[in-house]
Every structure is written in structure tokens, then in C-alpha cells.
Motif scaffolding. Structure first.
Motif: not given
Length: 424
Positions: A251-252, A255, A258-259, A326-327, A330, A349, A352, A356
Motif C-alpha cells: 500500500a505504501n 501510494g 503514484c503520488a 493518482t486516486l 491507488i 486504506w 495508504t 503517503v
């Protein structure tokens, strides 16, 4: 030379010499409907009644005035495409007038016109005056359409300049283009500031249209690409992190990647190919249709009337598309993680959001704005310097896409260095 007449059997078959011809002046061409026509296709009845004679010519010098007698069927199918020899008029004297006798001419087509043009060129080299008055009127009109001299052969490539000279030219051209783009950016910035007061000269209708094309119309393609990229990152991360029993950190990984980098770059590349190429094609088409020239004649600044809506709309929409991408990325990672991990959705979530930080989104947001400005400025500049043909439109669009993608990667590298220096 026999009887004052130069005879060139050449590649044509020659009939027997006509009696009483030697010593006679050059006869004026007589238009005989059954033996001479200005079209290559005669009627079938005339072709069956008139035998096809081989194309034939001879030069009569006996009267002191050179006269070229042309006989036979001068058509492509009958072998009338052979050129006139360049030395065929060497025995003549400069200042004379070359006449053409077409009394024996039967059918003719473009082969005859090609032969006459060769004769005309040979007469010019020999210092003679070519007299076309005795030719059929259609032949005279067709011959008048041809140039006086053949097209000059293009000059071959010259020697390459020295290495330092080439490097200097590239450097000067690069600096010139950089200054031009900087000046364009300055004019666009001033126009954007004047938009607040309503004095920029930009139509709000154009801005709204460009905003729709650069924003909502691109949601589908941006969403699909970012969703797949996020899914791929999650799949690769799970395969590797599973070896260390650290699957939850996927998840990290999705996130932050992508961000910070992936969504901004992928969205910019998509917009460079979709919107940047469209800008360049549109402006180069306007240039070819002389619409840009018309605006300049009327004193309407192109930078505010045409370029400002395009640049401003992309600069406003790209950061928003980045956040949306980005969303979605994720979400793509979440879908893959749920299908391959034994973890709850709430736990994914929560990890994440905890992993982030907000400044990652701010950093990607700022990068997206600069990416958009560069794509729009480069595309508009490429469109303005394109040619005016239909092929130049495609070349301008391709060049804008290539420059946009390469520039995005280069700018991202610069931002990475800056982020490392600022410890972001």
C-alpha cells in the motif's frame, strides 16, 4: 548530306524520298482531317482506313532556311517517344529560323509534343529561332505550356562543415528557440494576468472549449492508464515483498510511487500525445490556411487569441487530472491487493493514508503544472514554425509529441534533483 538535306535514319524507319522535294521551300502545314488529329485516340473507322506510318523526320537545308519535315504517326503506341538528337542541328548557322513542315503528319499525341520540345531546346543551343506557326493549333497551345528551359538539376550536398561550426550552429539554434519559447511564455503569462480584468483579448468561449477538451474529455484515458499502472505496481510489489513477509507495505509502495512520480509522468505523457499533438496540428493547419496571416493583418495578437486559451486550459486541467489519476492508480493497486492478499480493505486504506504524506501530493501537483505548461508551449511553438503543406501538419504533430515526452522525462529528472537537494 545528300542534295542539301541532312538525313537521320536514327531509330525511326524512313519511307522513300518524295519526288520533287529537293530544292522546294518549306511547305506550310496543311490540316487534313483524315491524316492529322490533335488527339491520341482517333475513331475506329479512320484508323482502319489510314495505314499507320512509322514516325519519321528529316532536315532540309537546301533553301538556306532549315526546315524540319515531320511525317508519320507520332503516337506513344507507334514508337514516337525517342528524343531528338542534341547534335541534330549542328550543321545550321546561328541566326536562322527553324521551320516545321507537318504536311505528312498523321495522328499524334504527347509523344509528338515531347519531340517538338526537344527540337526547341536543340534549336536554342544551336542559336536558331524556333518557328511554331506551321504546327497544328492544339500542338502550339500544348507546346506553349512547357517551360523555355528544362529544370535545373538540384545541386548535390556540399561538404560537411567543421565539427566546431556544427556545434556552434546547434548551440545558437537551441538558444534561439529557448528565447522564443521564453518570450512566448512571457506573453502568455501577461495575457493570463489580464484575463482577470477582462482585457486579455481572449474569448471565454475558446477557453471553455479548450478546458473541456483538455479536462473532462481526457478522464477516461487517464483513468484507464493510471488504473493499470497502479495494478502493475501492486502486483510486482506483492511478488517481491512476499519473500520478506511484508505484503502490507505494498500500500505504501503504490501510494508513494503514484503520488510522487508515476501518476504525474503518465498523465503528462498521455496529454502530450493527446492534447499537445492536437494543438500543434490545429495551429499548423491554421498556418497553412493563412488564418494566422489574417489575424496578423487585422492586428489581432496570436499569442492571446489562439495560444492563451490552449496553454491556460492545459495548465489548469493537468494538476486536476494528476490528482484524479493518482486516486485511480491507488484504486488499481487496491483491487490487485485484495485479490492476492489476506488483508481487510480498511486496513489497506489505513496503511495508504498513513504512509503517503500530504507533501507527496503537493510535489506531484506542482510538477504537473510545469509539465502542462511545457507541453502546451512546445506544441504551440512547433505548430507556429511548421510548414504550410498537408504533410507538415502530421510532421508538426509528431514533433510536438516527441518533444513533449522527452521534455517531461528531462524535467522530472530536474525535479528529482531539486527534491533531493531540498530533502522533500
Amino acid at each position: 548530306m545528300q542534295g542539301g538535306r541532312l538525313k537521320y535514319p536514327d531509330h525511326f524507319s524512313r519511307p522513300a524520298a518524295r519526288a520533287g522535294r529537293t530544292g522546294q521551300p518549306c511547305h506550310r502545314a496543311v490540316m487534313l482531317p483524315h491524316t492529322m488529329t490533335d488527339h491520341s485516340n482517333a475513331s475506329s473507322s479512320s484508323a482502319s482506313q489510314t495505314p499507320r506510318a512509322a514516325p519519321h523526320w528529316d532536315l532540309d537545308m537546301h533553301t538556306g532556311t532549315p526546315c524540319l519535315h515531320v511525317q508519320g504517326d507520332w503516337t506513344v503506341q507507334n514508337g514516337g517517344m525517342a528524343p531528338f538528337p542534341t547534335d541534330g542541328l549542328n550543321q545550321t548557322h546561328q541566326g536562322q529560323t527553324l521551320q516545321i513542315d507537318t504536311t505528312g503528319l498523321q495522328q499524334w499525341d504527347s509523344a509528338f509534343i515531347t519531340f517538338l520540345w526537344d527540337v526547341k531546346q536543340a534549336a536554342g543551343h544551336a542559336g536558331l529561332t524556333f518557328d511554331p506557326t506551321h504546327l497544328p493549333e492544339p500542338a502550339q497551345r500544348l507546346l506553349a505550356l512547357l517551360p523555355e528551359q528544362p529544370a535545373a538539376k538540384p545541386a548535390g550536398p556540399g561538404p560537411k562543415p567543421p565539427l566546431l561550426e556544427r556545434v556552434g550552429d546547434i548551440t545558437l539554434n537551441t538558444l534561439t528557440e529557448t528565447g522564443t519559447v521564453a518570450e512566448l511564455a512571457e506573453e502568455t503569462t501577461k495575457g493570463a494576468l489580464k484575463t482577470v480584468t477582462g482585457k486579455s483579448g481572449m474569448r471565454l468561449k475558446d477557453l471553455a472549449t479548450d478546458i473541456w477538451n483538455a479536462g473532462p474529455s481526457a478522464l477516461l484515458i487517464v483513468g484507464v492508464v493510471n488504473f493499470l499502472v497502479g495494478a502493475i505496481l501492486a502486483f510486482v510489489g506483492l511478488v517481491e515483498l512476499r519473500r520478506f513477509a511484508a505484503e502490507i507495505y505494498v500500500a505504501n509502495l503504490v501510494g508513494i510511487a503514484c503520488a510522487r512520480e508515476i501518476s504525474a509522468i503518465m498523465t503528462a505523457i498521455i496529454m502530450a500525445g493527446r492534447t499537445g499533438g492536437a494543438y500543434a496540428a490545429r495551429i499548423s493547419t491554421m498556418l497553412g490556411n493563412e488564418e494566422i496571416d489574417a489575424l496578423q493583418v487585422f492586428g489581432i495578437p496570436v499569442s492571446t487569441y489562439i495560444l492563451l486559451p490552449s496553454i491556460l486550459s492545459l495548465a489548469l486541467m493537468m494538476p486536476l487530472l494528476y490528482l484524479y489519476g493518482t486516486l485511480i492508480a491507488i484504486l488499481g493497486g487496491f483491487v490487485v491487493a485484495m485479490s492476492m492478499m489476506s488483508v481487510s480493505a480498511i486496513g489497506y486504506w489505513t496503511t495508504t493514508f498513513d504512509g503517503v504524506a500530504l507533501h507527496e501530493f503537493v510535489f506531484g501537483f506542482v510538477k504537473s503544472f510545469f509539465f502542462a505548461s511545457f507541453i502546451a508551449l512546445a506544441a504551440c511553438r512547433v505548430g507556429l514554425k511548421a510548414g504550410r503543406s498537408a504533410a507538415d501538419v502530421g510532421i508538426a504533430a509528431t514533433r510536438a509529441v516527441v518533444i513533449g515526452i522527452v521534455g517531461i522525462i528531462a524535467m522530472d529528472a530536474v525535479f528529482a534533483v531539486i527534491a533531493n537537494a531540498l530533502d522533500i
